[in-house]
Design an enzyme around this catalytic site. Structure first.
Site, PDB file in Angstrom:
ATOM      1  N   GLY A  80       0.861  -1.188   0.000  1.00 14.52           N
ATOM      2  CA  GLY A  80       0.000   0.000   0.000  1.00 14.52           C
ATOM      3  C   GLY A  80       0.889   1.226   0.000  1.00 14.52           C
ATOM      4  N   ARG A  81       1.498   1.465   1.160  1.00 12.41           N
ATOM      5  CA  ARG A  81       2.343   2.645   1.355  1.00 12.41           C
ATOM      6  C   ARG A  81       3.447   2.738   0.301  1.00 12.41           C
ATOM      7  NH1 ARG A  81       3.139   4.510   6.716  1.00 12.41           N
ATOM      8  NH2 ARG A  81       2.575   2.412   7.367  1.00 12.41           N
ATOM      9  N   CYS A 134      -8.632  21.792  18.428  1.00  7.46           N
ATOM     10  CA  CYS A 134      -8.520  22.076  19.854  1.00  7.46           C
ATOM     11  C   CYS A 134      -8.035  20.884  20.653  1.00  7.46           C
ATOM     12  CB  CYS A 134      -9.859  22.587  20.363  1.00  7.46           C
ATOM     13  SG  CYS A 134     -10.270  24.115  19.532  1.00  7.46           S
TER      14      CYS A 134
HETATM   15  N1  LLP Z   1      -2.351  -6.020   3.751  1.00  7.93           N
HETATM   16  C1  LLP Z   1      -3.004  -5.993   4.925  1.00  7.93           C
HETATM   17  C2  LLP Z   1      -3.783  -7.151   5.335  1.00  7.93           C
HETATM   18  C3  LLP Z   1      -2.935  -4.851   5.738  1.00  7.93           C
HETATM   19  O1  LLP Z   1      -3.592  -4.822   6.898  1.00  7.93           O
HETATM   20  C4  LLP Z   1      -2.176  -3.733   5.307  1.00  7.93           C
HETATM   21  C5  LLP Z   1      -2.079  -2.534   6.133  1.00  7.93           C
HETATM   22  C6  LLP Z   1      -1.523  -3.809   4.062  1.00  7.93           C
HETATM   23  C7  LLP Z   1      -1.630  -4.968   3.307  1.00  7.93           C
HETATM   24  C8  LLP Z   1      -0.722  -2.667   3.491  1.00  7.93           C
HETATM   25  O2  LLP Z   1       0.338  -2.310   4.288  1.00  7.93           O
HETATM   26  P1  LLP Z   1       1.412  -1.258   3.729  1.00  7.93           P
HETATM   27  O3  LLP Z   1       2.090  -1.887   2.544  1.00  7.93           O
HETATM   28  O4  LLP Z   1       0.700  -0.031   3.351  1.00  7.93           O
HETATM   29  O5  LLP Z   1       2.334  -1.049   4.875  1.00  7.93           O
HETATM   30  N2  LLP Z   1      -2.294   3.693   9.356  1.00  7.93           N
HETATM   31  C9  LLP Z   1      -0.952   3.168   9.519  1.00  7.93           C
HETATM   32  C10 LLP Z   1      -0.715   1.925   8.674  1.00  7.93           C
HETATM   33  C11 LLP Z   1      -1.706   0.819   8.939  1.00  7.93           C
HETATM   34  C12 LLP Z   1      -1.535  -0.360   8.030  1.00  7.93           C
HETATM   35  C13 LLP Z   1      -2.675  -1.294   8.155  1.00  7.93           C
HETATM   36  N3  LLP Z   1      -2.600  -2.434   7.295  1.00  7.93           N
HETATM   37  C14 LLP Z   1       0.046   4.272   9.210  1.00  7.93           C
HETATM   38  O6  LLP Z   1      -0.358   5.377   8.876  1.00  7.93           O
HETATM   39  O7  LLP Z   1       1.243   4.056   9.326  1.00  7.93           O
END
Ligand code: LLP
Length: 425
Positions: free
Chosen positions: A275-276, A349
């Protein structure tokens, strides 16, 4: 690598001066770079090309339809965790046969919706979920393909809230429980076990935890093969870290060189859920300085963006680079340089409403614009209307052109779903 850069002291997204966008749509505004998204998909694919994986972009990172369309056009599948994400992916033209569905709490309605859509498989996270899917499939007279999401009890060493593969975390099924379920698969007659899945955390910066988890799961796979299950898919999840400060993460190729040799040649169809990595550095949040306030020897730069637009600093103590959109001074995080420190805060706030604390930041005046970098992932998707603040618009830049892909919310939008109670209450 991304396509945000300074040209003659003005920040550009690809070939567009970000000030031009702000002058037209105002601030705060999320600005995304189409080419950066495409580049990251390409880089990621290249890194793992030896496995010819199915790359399922993780919708939760940034679910704007324009972003999903870019991914779909590049041929990615999608990793979803809710009916809403499925709706968005399909609306963006996703190929349902490339969608995998993860998450610990899929409701009956969501399972039905995914079956109607014809997704590739469910990543099942508990026995109870397996029972639910099997029962729903039975009412339809069908058999459903599932993978078991394994909790490998591996610490990914990320922020406490985004580490998901330790025994004490809510995610996945323990190895021994998975084997036990596989032994009595007859209890779930309308599910076919065709894969194993892990996702051990997010913003992982070293390959070690992946290797550890993969080795464990491959042992389990052998056991399941012996039980007669044709385990064909291996979903390694997402979590691949990016640069927020610079230098903290490793390139995709380095993750790949640790992961590929472990799974290559094992007759597995590999799925990856970044994702990221795809969108994180493909977006900025552009904000304007409302006031500068000096108090108790501190400088507060009060902006029109706030924790409701970017919650990561207050929620995870996350670091996002912040720098003026117009400056000839190169970015520095070095506090010893002659750059005064600032707390960059919003109007919400709460003392927890900050984008940065004690940061070197050139002197800025009211009305100047600041760019908050690496805001392509988990920024807009985690935004809220807290303090009755309309959510900021999203803009997609492609080369020298740009378009609003989500307009700024209005005050009317804020109250649209609300209804007055009947008079007698
Ligand atoms: N697959 C599953 C099952 C997941 O739960 C997630 C992310 C991903 C893939 C993708 O992960 P990535 O490649 O984006 O790291 N809000 C947090 C991140 C939470 C991630 C949740 N799951 C932040 O802003 O750092």
């Amino acid at each position: 690598m991304d396509y945000f850069h300074y040209r003659s002291g003005r920040l550009h997204a690809e070939d567009v001066d970000v000030d031009e966008i702000a002058a037209s749509v105002g601030t705060p505004v999320y600005i995304y770079s189409c080419r950066t998204i495409e580049l990251h998909i390409e880089r990621f694919r290249e890194a793992f090309s030896a496995l010819s994986p199915l790359v399922c972009y993780s919708v939760k990172a940034n679910s704007n339809l324009a972003v999903l369309r870019i991914c779909a056009a590049a041929g990615t599948g999608f990793d979803i965790v809710s009916g809403g994400e499925l709706f968005r992916a399909l609306r963006a033209g996703a190929d349902a046969s490339k969608i995998v569905y993860s998450g610990v709490g899929k409701t009956a309605a969501e399972i039905e919706q995914a079956l109607d859509a014809g997704i590739l498989l469910f990543n099942v996270e508990s026995q109870a979920e397996l029972e639910a899917i099997s029962a729903i499939a039975a009412t339809r007279g069908t058999t459903v393909d599932v993978s078991l999401r394994i909790n490998p009890d591996v610490d990914a060493h990320t922020h406490e809230f985004t580490t998901t593969g330790r025994a004490r975390d809510k995610f996945g099924i323990a190895m021994e429980d998975a084997e036990e379920l596989a032994q009595r698969w007859g209890d779930f007659p309308n599910c076919r076990l065709i894969g194993l899945d892990i996702h051990i955390g997010s913003q992982i910066t070293k390959p070690g935890p992946y290797a550890l988890a993969i080795e464990k799961v491959l042992v389990l796979r052998d056991a399941l093969l012996r039980l007669g299950h044709e385990i064909r898919y291996f979903d390694i999840g997402g979590g691949f870290g990016i640069f927020y400060r610079g230098g903290e993460a490793i390139p995709a190729a380095d993750f790949a060189s640790a992961i590929v040799p472990l799974v290559e040649g094992k007759g597995l169809d590999v799925i990856l859920e970044p994702g990221r990595f795809i969108v994180g550095n493909a977006g900025i949040l552009l904000t304007s300085v409302i006031y500068v306030k000096k108090q108790s020897g501190k400088r507060f730069v009060i902006c029109d963006a706030a924790m409701n637009d970017l919650v990561r600093p207050s929620m995870y103590g996350a670091y996002h680079r912040i720098w003026p959109a117009r400056t000839h001074m190169p970015f520095t995080a070095d506090e010893s340089v002659d750059t005064p420190l600032a707390d960059v805060v919003g109007p919400v706030c709460e003392s927890g409403d900050f984008m940065a604390k004690g940061r070197p930041l050139p002197r800025v005046e009211e009305g100047e614009r600041l760019s908050i970098f690496a805001a392509g992932a988990y920024a807009m998707t985690m935004a809220s209307n807290y303090n009755a603040r309309p959510r900021a618009p999203e803009v997609m830049v492609d080369g020298a052109s740009w378009s609003v892909v989500r307009r700024r919310e209005t005050f009317e939008d804020l109250i649209r779903p609300e209804e007055e109670p009947p008079a007698e209450i």
